[in-house]
Design an enzyme around this catalytic site. Sequence first.
Site, PDB file in Angstrom:
ATOM      1  N   LYS A  12       9.741  -1.555   3.697  1.00  0.00           N
ATOM      2  CA  LYS A  12       8.589  -0.733   4.082  1.00  0.00           C
ATOM      3  C   LYS A  12       8.738  -0.269   5.517  1.00  0.00           C
ATOM      4  O   LYS A  12       8.504   0.897   5.844  1.00  0.00           O
ATOM      5  CB  LYS A  12       7.287  -1.538   3.934  1.00  0.00           C
ATOM      6  N   GLN A  34       0.651  -8.170   3.012  1.00  0.00           N
ATOM      7  CA  GLN A  34       1.584  -8.388   1.897  1.00  0.00           C
ATOM      8  C   GLN A  34       1.099  -9.542   1.011  1.00  0.00           C
ATOM      9  O   GLN A  34       0.769 -10.615   1.501  1.00  0.00           O
ATOM     10  CB  GLN A  34       2.989  -8.686   2.458  1.00  0.00           C
ATOM     11  N   ASP A  37      -3.331   0.159   0.544  1.00  0.00           N
ATOM     12  CA  ASP A  37      -3.050  -0.377  -0.793  1.00  0.00           C
ATOM     13  C   ASP A  37      -4.046   0.127  -1.837  1.00  0.00           C
ATOM     14  O   ASP A  37      -3.796   0.015  -3.039  1.00  0.00           O
ATOM     15  CB  ASP A  37      -3.161  -1.912  -0.774  1.00  0.00           C
TER      16      ASP A  37
HETATM   17  N1  GUN Z   1       3.098  -7.487  -3.131  1.00  0.00           N
HETATM   18  C1  GUN Z   1       3.724  -6.895  -4.181  1.00  0.00           C
HETATM   19  N2  GUN Z   1       3.301  -5.628  -4.338  1.00  0.00           N
HETATM   20  C2  GUN Z   1       2.387  -5.404  -3.374  1.00  0.00           C
HETATM   21  C3  GUN Z   1       1.600  -4.274  -3.021  1.00  0.00           C
HETATM   22  O1  GUN Z   1       1.648  -3.194  -3.637  1.00  0.00           O
HETATM   23  N3  GUN Z   1       0.786  -4.428  -1.948  1.00  0.00           N
HETATM   24  C4  GUN Z   1       0.697  -5.595  -1.264  1.00  0.00           C
HETATM   25  N4  GUN Z   1      -0.149  -5.653  -0.237  1.00  0.00           N
HETATM   26  N5  GUN Z   1       1.418  -6.661  -1.568  1.00  0.00           N
HETATM   27  C5  GUN Z   1       2.258  -6.564  -2.618  1.00  0.00           C
END
Ligand code: GUN
Length: 281
Positions: A52, A96, A119
């Site tokens: 990311k 996360q 998100d």
């Molecule tokens: N962990 C796995 N996928 C995601 C996601 O799309 N957002 C977040 N915040 N954590 C994740």
Amino acid sequence: MILIDGKKIAAELREELKQEVSELKTKYNKVPGLTVILIGDMAPSQIYVRNKEKSANEVGLKSEVIKYPDTVDEKTILEKIKELNDDESISGILVQLPLPKHIDKQKVIETITPSKDVDGFHPMNVGNLSSGYESSVPCTPLGCYLMIKKIEPNLSGKKAVVVGRSNLNGKPMTQLLLKENCTVTITHSRTKDLKAECLEADIIVAAVGIPELVKGDWVKKDAIVIDVGINKTDNGLVGDVAFDEVSKNAKALTPVPGGVGPMTIACLLKNTIDCFKRAQI
Ligand code: GUN
């Protein structure tokens, strides 16, 4: 059969976003900022977060990762989120998941101000999406949606079957397809005859976490099949779709890896930029 190249579509989207960031920089003399909070040292989370950050930098966003040990208390995280909520240089906040057990996931999600919730997990964004209003949309279903639209721009009246009903994927995916005037069936582990449901579908989105669940003879000729699954098995990484079998029937199919994954990250960048733009008015 069209192999839906998520890597390529994501690279194209990143290129567009890079251009957009450059224009925003000229217009506002600042760039969107994304802050990711990472708790603990789980390997998959570390890899996601690194990707990311790398992608965010590539398109010219300001990006920051704040790391905490998995012993951190909930209050520290909530206080940090509130600080970021008030920081005008931050456009998007992502915590996360998964979180350590002693930290209440819902509390964390609800502490992020909805306008910075990249998100799209905050109940306000979930509600706005289901009401058809402007909102952040969860990155994975948004990525799936963009890939489906590349193959079939007009989805009106199509029959879509979503396999899986999670808040992360299945439910928001359903909302996006409904908005496009699809007739959507949401299926799950208690669905009586999943094969029969899938056989009705012009579009199948499999997001259920069961290796190779969707078989070749579950798929109508000319269906578009999106595989959200990433399952570790003795035979390596596989999706929720039996790729070899389904590729003989489907019109278009995403590979695993190289399908949904790269799009998820590109959509996070898109959401960050969209949060920035909404904040400039
Ligand atoms: N962990 C796995 N996928 C995601 C996601 O799309 N957002 C977040 N915040 N954590 C994740």
